[in-house]
Design an enzyme around this catalytic site. Sequence first.
Site, PDB file in Angstrom:
ATOM      1  N   HIS A   9      -5.219  -1.969-109.460  1.00 20.54           N
ATOM      2  CA  HIS A   9      -6.410  -2.161-109.632  1.00 20.54           C
ATOM      3  C   HIS A   9      -6.438  -1.862-112.062  1.00 20.54           C
ATOM      4  O   HIS A   9      -5.706  -1.850-112.049  1.00 20.54           O
ATOM      5  CB  HIS A   9      -7.304  -0.375-108.925  1.00 20.54           C
ATOM      6  N   ASP A  38      -0.737   5.369-108.727  1.00 24.61           N
ATOM      7  CA  ASP A  38      -1.863   5.431-108.926  1.00 24.61           C
ATOM      8  C   ASP A  38      -1.901   5.776-107.407  1.00 24.61           C
ATOM      9  O   ASP A  38      -2.005   5.330-106.359  1.00 24.61           O
ATOM     10  CB  ASP A  38      -2.198   4.429-109.343  1.00 24.61           C
ATOM     11  N   GLN A  65      -5.878   5.884-103.679  1.00 26.83           N
ATOM     12  CA  GLN A  65      -6.810   5.804-102.554  1.00 26.83           C
ATOM     13  C   GLN A  65      -5.509   6.612-101.224  1.00 26.83           C
ATOM     14  O   GLN A  65      -5.804   6.737-100.354  1.00 26.83           O
ATOM     15  CB  GLN A  65      -5.897   4.292-102.308  1.00 26.83           C
ATOM     16  N   LYS A  99     -13.322  10.361-104.970  1.00 30.34           N
ATOM     17  CA  LYS A  99     -12.671   9.780-103.707  1.00 30.34           C
ATOM     18  C   LYS A  99     -11.797  10.994-102.625  1.00 30.34           C
ATOM     19  O   LYS A  99     -11.245  10.123-101.716  1.00 30.34           O
ATOM     20  CB  LYS A  99     -11.597   9.037-104.390  1.00 30.34           C
ATOM     21  N   CYS A 103     -12.296  -3.941-108.413  1.00 30.72           N
ATOM     22  CA  CYS A 103     -11.068  -3.989-109.786  1.00 30.72           C
ATOM     23  C   CYS A 103      -9.998  -4.404-109.805  1.00 30.72           C
ATOM     24  O   CYS A 103      -9.544  -3.789-110.256  1.00 30.72           O
ATOM     25  CB  CYS A 103     -11.169  -2.255-110.022  1.00 30.72           C
TER      26      CYS A 103
HETATM   27  N1  PLP Z   1      -6.896   2.923-109.197  1.00 32.75           N
HETATM   28  C1  PLP Z   1      -7.267   2.780-107.632  1.00 32.75           C
HETATM   29  C2  PLP Z   1      -5.966   2.101-105.536  1.00 32.75           C
HETATM   30  C3  PLP Z   1      -8.965   2.693-107.317  1.00 32.75           C
HETATM   31  O1  PLP Z   1      -9.408   2.587-106.156  1.00 32.75           O
HETATM   32  C4  PLP Z   1      -9.686   3.212-108.286  1.00 32.75           C
HETATM   33  C5  PLP Z   1     -11.463   3.189-107.893  1.00 32.75           C
HETATM   34  O2  PLP Z   1     -11.853   2.755-107.157  1.00 32.75           O
HETATM   35  C6  PLP Z   1      -9.321   3.758-109.679  1.00 32.75           C
HETATM   36  C7  PLP Z   1      -7.409   3.592-109.749  1.00 32.75           C
HETATM   37  C8  PLP Z   1     -10.018   4.146-110.014  1.00 32.75           C
HETATM   38  O3  PLP Z   1     -10.714   5.022-109.616  1.00 32.75           O
HETATM   39  P1  PLP Z   1     -11.472   5.920-110.607  1.00 32.75           P
HETATM   40  O4  PLP Z   1     -13.084   4.956-111.019  1.00 32.75           O
HETATM   41  O5  PLP Z   1     -12.535   7.323-110.024  1.00 32.75           O
HETATM   42  O6  PLP Z   1     -11.046   6.416-112.574  1.00 32.75           O
END
Ligand code: PLP
Length: 411
Positions: free
Chosen positions: A126, A203, A206, A229, A368
């Site tokens: 991401h 990370d 998910q 999430k 993203c």
């Molecule tokens: N990493 C992953 C795999 C994600 O799916 C997301 C959000 O879609 C993020 C990071 C970023 O999360 P946030 O926008 O809540 O900081």
Amino acid sequence: MRGMPVDIEAVRRDFPILARQVHGKRLVYLDNAATTQKPAAVIEALDRYYRNYNANVHRSVHKLAEEATLAYESARQEVARFLNAARPEEVVFTSGTTEALNLVAYAWGRANVRAGDAIVYTDIEHHSNLVPWQLLAEAVGAEIRVVEVDPEAGLDLDRLEAVLDERVRLVTLPHISNVLGLELPVAEVARRAHQVGAVVVVDAAQSAPQQPIDVQALGCDFLALSGHKLYGPTGIGVLWGRYELLAAMPPFLGGGEMIRRVGLTRSTFADPPARFEAGTPKIAGAIGLGAAVEYLEGLGMDRVAAHDRALAAQAHEALLEVPGVTVYGPPPDRRAGLVAFSLDDIHAHDLASLVDTEGVAIRAGHHCCMPLHDRLGVPATARASFAVYNGPDDIEALVRAVHAARKVFNR
Ligand code: PLP
């Protein structure tokens, strides 16, 4: 709905928003990887805080402040238990995964990564787990090494080995890809990265909502997640870090509460986690996240995992039956709780808009993950992602809506 690991009818009653209609149809919410809906337990925890004991934390001695501080610190303990952290002080509240990853890149990164060192990440990250490392690499003159992940087969550990040497200071990866629904072997990556002395950042945006997380079993050094999430409020997230690493790190943001002693020209800093929570923290958010974690523990994360994966496998198989559909990622039996797909050459946004008219909320775009979409050779995909309140009837609604969209495009 019998046969599912979670009692879906009972769970749906816990989520007030599911009573509403969209375009005159039952709401079928399948955009859970973007953000989940909130159970009444979370909404009520926020309401109770604002109605009964709203106050700043760690500052005043009055009764309300004492209650707010207790609730805020109890939430930290809940989250620590949820992640199997060795101690609550390893849990730093941030605004989300993005801030948590940036915190590591700035505070740990600028103190530990030098010119000529290397940073390793995958090509399915991401943007929030790409850009902070790119900024770090540029600032200090470090090299970036990218490990290609096969969208279907997953991470080949030999490819990882090929880029690991003593110059690598940090390896980072997603636990579950937000596009492919692919789980990466974090524990094995951590073991190999540690052999060359690298720090491992996960990370878990998910994975945390979808399966049990045990940071000690994973063997990683930092792990980031987002509350919104995880059935919790927006504006709250977590950076979990090994205490020795947090304790050795300089601050990220400066301000109130993160200090030990402030002078006019120099200051000293508090121990973690306070060192990384400058200013008034996200009090309501943390309390809401604590309630979300408690709710999920009540359901049982093993059951949540089995539920989300069963739905994703069903959706994968059902979508493949629709002529013109391509599904991205691993086969149904290895798929985590989301499915990205495309329909012929119809743009994902058009598809998602048509599906929405049937009351079905899915996401469309690059999610993203631009480099991954470049690799897949499509500018955008549609994505259905599952949560505890979804059931087989939601998949039927999705597939009906995709069929209806085909008709509109004369396919
Ligand atoms: N990493 C992953 C795999 C994600 O799916 C997301 C959000 O879609 C993020 C990071 C970023 O999360 P946030 O926008 O809540 O900081």
